[in-house]
Design a protein around this motif. Structure first.
Motif, PDB file in Angstrom:
ATOM      1  N   TRP A 191       0.789  -1.225   0.000  1.00  0.00           N
ATOM      2  CA  TRP A 191       0.000   0.000   0.000  1.00  0.00           C
ATOM      3  C   TRP A 191       0.825   1.280   0.000  1.00  0.00           C
ATOM      4  O   TRP A 191       0.275   2.372  -0.171  1.00  0.00           O
ATOM      5  CB  TRP A 191      -0.930   0.011   1.215  1.00  0.00           C
ATOM      6  N   LEU A 192       2.117   1.170   0.209  1.00  0.00           N
ATOM      7  CA  LEU A 192       2.938   2.364   0.399  1.00  0.00           C
ATOM      8  C   LEU A 192       3.741   2.702  -0.848  1.00  0.00           C
ATOM      9  O   LEU A 192       3.951   1.858  -1.720  1.00  0.00           O
ATOM     10  CB  LEU A 192       3.888   2.148   1.588  1.00  0.00           C
ATOM     11  N   THR A 193       4.210   3.953  -0.915  1.00  0.00           N
ATOM     12  CA  THR A 193       5.033   4.360  -2.058  1.00  0.00           C
ATOM     13  C   THR A 193       6.413   3.710  -1.988  1.00  0.00           C
ATOM     14  O   THR A 193       7.100   3.612  -3.004  1.00  0.00           O
ATOM     15  CB  THR A 193       5.187   5.885  -2.092  1.00  0.00           C
ATOM     16  N   LYS A 194       6.825   3.305  -0.790  1.00  0.00           N
ATOM     17  CA  LYS A 194       8.049   2.530  -0.614  1.00  0.00           C
ATOM     18  C   LYS A 194       7.634   1.185  -0.020  1.00  0.00           C
ATOM     19  O   LYS A 194       7.693   0.975   1.194  1.00  0.00           O
ATOM     20  CB  LYS A 194       9.032   3.248   0.302  1.00  0.00           C
ATOM     21  N   PRO A 195       7.217   0.243  -0.868  1.00  0.00           N
ATOM     22  CA  PRO A 195       6.557  -0.970  -0.365  1.00  0.00           C
ATOM     23  C   PRO A 195       7.485  -2.088   0.074  1.00  0.00           C
ATOM     24  O   PRO A 195       7.010  -3.085   0.632  1.00  0.00           O
ATOM     25  CB  PRO A 195       5.735  -1.419  -1.570  1.00  0.00           C
ATOM     26  N   ILE A 196       8.780  -1.953  -0.184  1.00  0.00           N
ATOM     27  CA  ILE A 196       9.668  -3.085   0.106  1.00  0.00           C
ATOM     28  C   ILE A 196      10.956  -2.606   0.760  1.00  0.00           C
ATOM     29  O   ILE A 196      11.474  -1.526   0.450  1.00  0.00           O
ATOM     30  CB  ILE A 196       9.981  -3.873  -1.194  1.00  0.00           C
ATOM     31  N   HIS A 197      11.423  -3.395   1.696  1.00  0.00           N
ATOM     32  CA  HIS A 197      12.692  -3.134   2.372  1.00  0.00           C
ATOM     33  C   HIS A 197      13.420  -4.460   2.513  1.00  0.00           C
ATOM     34  O   HIS A 197      12.797  -5.496   2.771  1.00  0.00           O
ATOM     35  CB  HIS A 197      12.436  -2.527   3.755  1.00  0.00           C
ATOM     36  N   HIS A 198      14.724  -4.446   2.321  1.00  0.00           N
ATOM     37  CA  HIS A 198      15.477  -5.691   2.488  1.00  0.00           C
ATOM     38  C   HIS A 198      16.773  -5.430   3.226  1.00  0.00           C
ATOM     39  O   HIS A 198      17.319  -4.323   3.193  1.00  0.00           O
ATOM     40  CB  HIS A 198      15.754  -6.361   1.140  1.00  0.00           C
ATOM     41  N   ALA A 199      17.251  -6.464   3.908  1.00  0.00           N
ATOM     42  CA  ALA A 199      18.503  -6.384   4.649  1.00  0.00           C
ATOM     43  C   ALA A 199      19.304  -7.648   4.392  1.00  0.00           C
ATOM     44  O   ALA A 199      18.743  -8.755   4.392  1.00  0.00           O
ATOM     45  CB  ALA A 199      18.227  -6.226   6.145  1.00  0.00           C
ATOM     46  N   GLU A 200      20.583  -7.475   4.155  1.00  0.00           N
ATOM     47  CA  GLU A 200      21.467  -8.619   3.939  1.00  0.00           C
ATOM     48  C   GLU A 200      21.890  -9.186   5.292  1.00  0.00           C
ATOM     49  O   GLU A 200      22.398  -8.456   6.146  1.00  0.00           O
ATOM     50  CB  GLU A 200      22.687  -8.204   3.118  1.00  0.00           C
ATOM     51  N   ILE A 201      21.660 -10.468   5.470  1.00  0.00           N
ATOM     52  CA  ILE A 201      21.917 -11.134   6.751  1.00  0.00           C
ATOM     53  C   ILE A 201      23.062 -12.129   6.571  1.00  0.00           C
ATOM     54  O   ILE A 201      22.915 -13.144   5.887  1.00  0.00           O
ATOM     55  CB  ILE A 201      20.654 -11.871   7.255  1.00  0.00           C
ATOM     56  N   GLU A 202      24.190 -11.798   7.155  1.00  0.00           N
ATOM     57  CA  GLU A 202      25.340 -12.684   7.009  1.00  0.00           C
ATOM     58  C   GLU A 202      25.186 -13.919   7.892  1.00  0.00           C
ATOM     59  O   GLU A 202      24.453 -13.921   8.882  1.00  0.00           O
ATOM     60  CB  GLU A 202      26.641 -11.945   7.363  1.00  0.00           C
ATOM     61  N   ARG A 203      25.860 -14.950   7.520  1.00  0.00           N
ATOM     62  CA  ARG A 203      25.889 -16.201   8.289  1.00  0.00           C
ATOM     63  C   ARG A 203      26.788 -15.993   9.509  1.00  0.00           C
ATOM     64  O   ARG A 203      27.974 -15.667   9.373  1.00  0.00           O
ATOM     65  CB  ARG A 203      26.418 -17.311   7.391  1.00  0.00           C
TER      66      ARG A 203
END
Length: 228
Positions: A191-203
């Protein structure tokens, strides 16, 4: 990695995980009890009692789809928000791939059993095969206030562990069971103008080792319950 080849959330998928310690629940065994000498919290023991019971599941009933579905209905809870989140996963993956991937595709991942620890499995929401190895993804589609919280606070493994430890341990379990070199945590709301966020998760090897040790101890505890 030992993959069972069944699609996620199918009856066969649920059946393949009966009696297993799974990534989505692994955070429940990561805390000790309140007393100094208690290995397991009450929440952990409740989960381990259920897993122990599942290992004694009558095989006749286990193979009967109707009876087995009755068991799933009795032991699982799904709210409208959870159903909506599950429905949005494919849209989240599609948008992530379009915005951030150029040379690779996100591929579906089945339930993956650990190569050496018995009764331990995890199911990432997808996988990306790169030159350095497998990168798993985990998708969450929460309500908008939680989405904004994740967008603000979660940027790497340390912040994921601090903000939502259950998802941190879930991703560590997925990396352990798939031998993935890393993971990506994706949160999405359409629903938002910025609909996605991601973060890199190291092992994080030390935490994976700690988790695997807890899984081994949990299996020993379950065997004590069954054989007592």
């Amino acid at each position: 990695m030992i993959a069972d080849g069944t699609g996620q959330r199918s009856t066969a998928w649920f059946r393949s995980r009966i009696g297993y310690l799974t990534g989505s629940k692994i955070s429940e065994i990561m805390k000790a009890g309140r007393k100094k000498d208690e290995m397991w919290s009450e929440t952990a023991k409740s989960y381990l009692y259920q897993v122990a019971a599942e290992r004694l599941f009558n095989p006749v009933f286990l193979e009967d789809d109707e009876v087995f579905q009755d068991y799933l209905d009795q032991t699982s809870f799904t709210s409208k928000a959870m159903e909506w989140g599950t429905e949005q996963e494919s849209s989240a993956i599609e948008l992530y791939q379009k915005m951030f991937l150029k040379d690779n595709d996100v591929v579906p991942m089945p339930s993956c059993r650990h190569k050496s620890i018995p009764h331990f499995a995890a199911s990432p929401d997808g996988g990306i095969y790169e030159k350095g190895g497998l990168r798993i993804i985990e998708v969450k589609c929460p309500n908008i206030n939680t989405y904004m919280k994740y967008r603000l606070l979660i940027h790497d493994a340390a912040s994921l562990k601090e903000t939502e430890p259950k998802y941190y341990w879930q991703m560590m379990a997925e990396m352990s069971c798939t031998d993935a070199k890393s993971g990506t945590f994706i949160t999405y709301t359409p629903w938002l103008t910025k609909p996605i966020h991601h973060a890199e998760i190291e092992r994080v090897e030390d935490d994976i080792k700690l988790m695997e040790e807890r899984v081994i101890l949990a299996n020993e505890f379950i065997e004590q319950i069954i054989n007592k």
